[in-house]
Design a protein around this motif. Structure first.
Motif, mmCIF file in Angstrom:
data_model
loop_
_atom_site.group_PDB
_atom_site.id
_atom_site.type_symbol
_atom_site.label_atom_id
_atom_site.label_comp_id
_atom_site.label_asym_id
_atom_site.label_seq_id
_atom_site.Cartn_x
_atom_site.Cartn_y
_atom_site.Cartn_z
ATOM 1 N N ALA A 150 -3.038 10.173 -7.319
ATOM 2 C CA ALA A 150 -4.465 10.241 -7.619
ATOM 3 C C ALA A 150 -4.716 10.979 -8.925
ATOM 4 O O ALA A 150 -5.565 10.573 -9.741
ATOM 5 N N ALA A 151 -3.982 12.070 -9.146
ATOM 6 C CA ALA A 151 -4.146 12.816 -10.395
ATOM 7 C C ALA A 151 -3.703 11.987 -11.595
ATOM 8 O O ALA A 151 -4.325 12.026 -12.667
ATOM 9 N N THR A 152 -2.646 11.203 -11.429
ATOM 10 C CA THR A 152 -2.165 10.359 -12.520
ATOM 11 C C THR A 152 -3.172 9.255 -12.841
ATOM 12 O O THR A 152 -3.426 8.937 -14.010
ATOM 13 N N PRO B 54 1.614 14.856 -17.255
ATOM 14 C CA PRO B 54 2.585 15.509 -16.350
ATOM 15 C C PRO B 54 2.369 17.010 -16.214
ATOM 16 O O PRO B 54 2.529 17.570 -15.118
ATOM 17 N N TRP B 55 2.031 17.704 -17.301
ATOM 18 C CA TRP B 55 1.807 19.151 -17.212
ATOM 19 C C TRP B 55 0.594 19.469 -16.343
ATOM 20 O O TRP B 55 0.621 20.398 -15.543
ATOM 21 N N GLN B 56 -0.475 18.681 -16.468
ATOM 22 C CA GLN B 56 -1.663 18.907 -15.659
ATOM 23 C C GLN B 56 -1.400 18.612 -14.188
ATOM 24 O O GLN B 56 -1.900 19.314 -13.297
ATOM 25 N N VAL B 57 -0.591 17.577 -13.928
ATOM 26 C CA VAL B 57 -0.231 17.276 -12.539
ATOM 27 C C VAL B 57 0.573 18.416 -11.937
ATOM 28 O O VAL B 57 0.349 18.823 -10.785
ATOM 29 N N PHE B 58 1.509 18.954 -12.713
ATOM 30 C CA PHE B 58 2.318 20.057 -12.203
ATOM 31 C C PHE B 58 1.461 21.294 -11.960
ATOM 32 O O PHE B 58 1.594 21.954 -10.919
ATOM 33 N N ARG B 59 0.571 21.611 -12.884
ATOM 34 C CA ARG B 59 -0.232 22.828 -12.765
ATOM 35 C C ARG B 59 -1.271 22.733 -11.656
ATOM 36 O O ARG B 59 -1.512 23.717 -10.945
ATOM 37 N N ALA B 60 -1.881 21.567 -11.465
ATOM 38 C CA ALA B 60 -2.979 21.439 -10.517
ATOM 39 C C ALA B 60 -2.554 20.948 -9.144
ATOM 40 O O ALA B 60 -3.260 21.197 -8.165
#
Length: 343
Positions: free
Chosen positions: A240-242, A248-254
């Motif tokens: 969903a985030a993608t 990728p950095w935002q997916v990892f952080r959030a």
């Protein structure tokens, strides 16, 4: 309105209005009717069989720990308040009781505080580097194919299974001044002369080697553990985030990091406990005679006790080390309880 006569548990009759509630008995009543429903018993067993089962299962481990560690720790604490020297040890004499004199000497010793500072700095650097590298390797393991990931896990488990004494000897050979592979590789760089270079002539370079040994030994456990934690992240959230345009950095952080944060706290705390008491790596690379600039609290306590025959002073240093580690262990236990409450 008609009244109902209900026989109480003590044999007395209780008169209550029809359609109302009848309290059976007095304060010692174990059961009754409240609004037409059975009353909840007031007295409960403190420990049911289900509640006692975990304590029974953990009891053998607790008994074993107390038997193996309790008495030695007690003897170390008692010895720290005495004046045990080589003479008393050989003759079997009872050492004199001197109270807190050993601790006073330690706290007034500048070398002791230098060792404490060195231990804390080394632990912080080694823990940060090892956890970050473990996290990077775990992220890479998620992106490679299954056969490659399996090969990585097998290789890391083999490295982790290697004893610390053996791995320290291997690293010592790699950085050898005369035949070291590391010196040969660096010497191939144009303009760099690393022929017969001694890594331990400069304490900073020597600590880089020691930190490399420690990080290399801790990396397999950290990488595999963090990879297992990442497998608990729901794929729906990542997808969903993608889809929403996150990189990728935002997916990892959030998404990934919030799920992984409790596990990161545990592995970081464990790394602090392990790296704070490093002994074998330092002892091997310095051939059993570490200079003061290469000593941590573990080696400093050992050399004070057995190298200088100041057994009581060495015991006092060991007690201080245990007290420092106790704070980290309390934090670790709290993290475990928090995770248990979340589950």
């Amino acid at each position: 309105m008609e009244n109902l006569v209900v026989s109480g548990p003590t044999g007395t009759d209780v008169v209550a209005p029809a359609g109302g509630s009848a309290a059976l008995g007095g304060a010692d009543a174990g059961a009754g009717l409240i609004d037409g429903e059975p009353a909840t018993p007031r007295r409960r067993r403190l420990f049911s069989s289900e509640q006692a089962t975990p304590y029974l299962l953990i009891a053998p481990a607790v008994v074993a720990l107390v038997a193996l560690l309790g008495y030695p720790l007690f003897r170390v604490v008692v010895l720290s308040f005495q004046d045990m020297r080589h003479r008393q040890l050989i003759r079997g004499e009872d050492p004199a009781w001197i109270g807190f004199d050993n601790y006073t000497k330690i706290f007034q010793d500048t070398e002791f505080w230098a060792v404490v500072t060195r231990t804390v700095v080394f632990t912080a650097v080694a823990v940060v580097v090892s956890v970050l590298l473990g996290l990077v390797v775990a992220l890479l393991m998620r992106r490679v194919a299954r056969p490659v990931r399996t090969a990585m896990v097998v290789a890391m488990m083999l490295a982790w299974a290697m004893p610390g004494l053996v791995s320290s000897q291997v690293f010592l050979w790699l950085v050898d001044a005369n035949f070291g592979v590391v010196n040969w590789m660096i010497d191939q760089i144009p303009g760099v002369d690393f022929h017969n270079h001694s890594w331990f002539a400069d304490p900073k370079q020597g600590w880089i080697v020691i930190a490399g040994i420690v990080v290399w030994g801790a990396l397999p456990f950290l990488a595999v553990t963090l990879f297992a934690g990442m497998s608990q992240v729901p794929k729906e959230l990542t997808e969903a985030a993608t889809v929403d345009g996150a990189n990728p950095w935002q997916v990892f952080r959030a998404v990934t990091l919030p799920v992984l944060r409790p596990l990161l706290g545990i592995v970081t705390t464990l790394s602090v406990i392990w790296d704070f008491q490093v002994f074998t790596q330092i002892w091997v690379v310095r051939n059993g005679k570490p200079e003061l600039s290469f000593q941590t609290l573990s080696t400093y306590s050992y050399l004070t006790a057995f190298g200088q025959s100041k057994y009581s002073v060495g015991s006092a240093i060991a007690v201080i080390t245990v007290l420092l580690m106790l704070g980290v262990m309390i934090f670790y236990v709290r993290q475990m309880f928090k995770i248990g409450e979340q589950d």
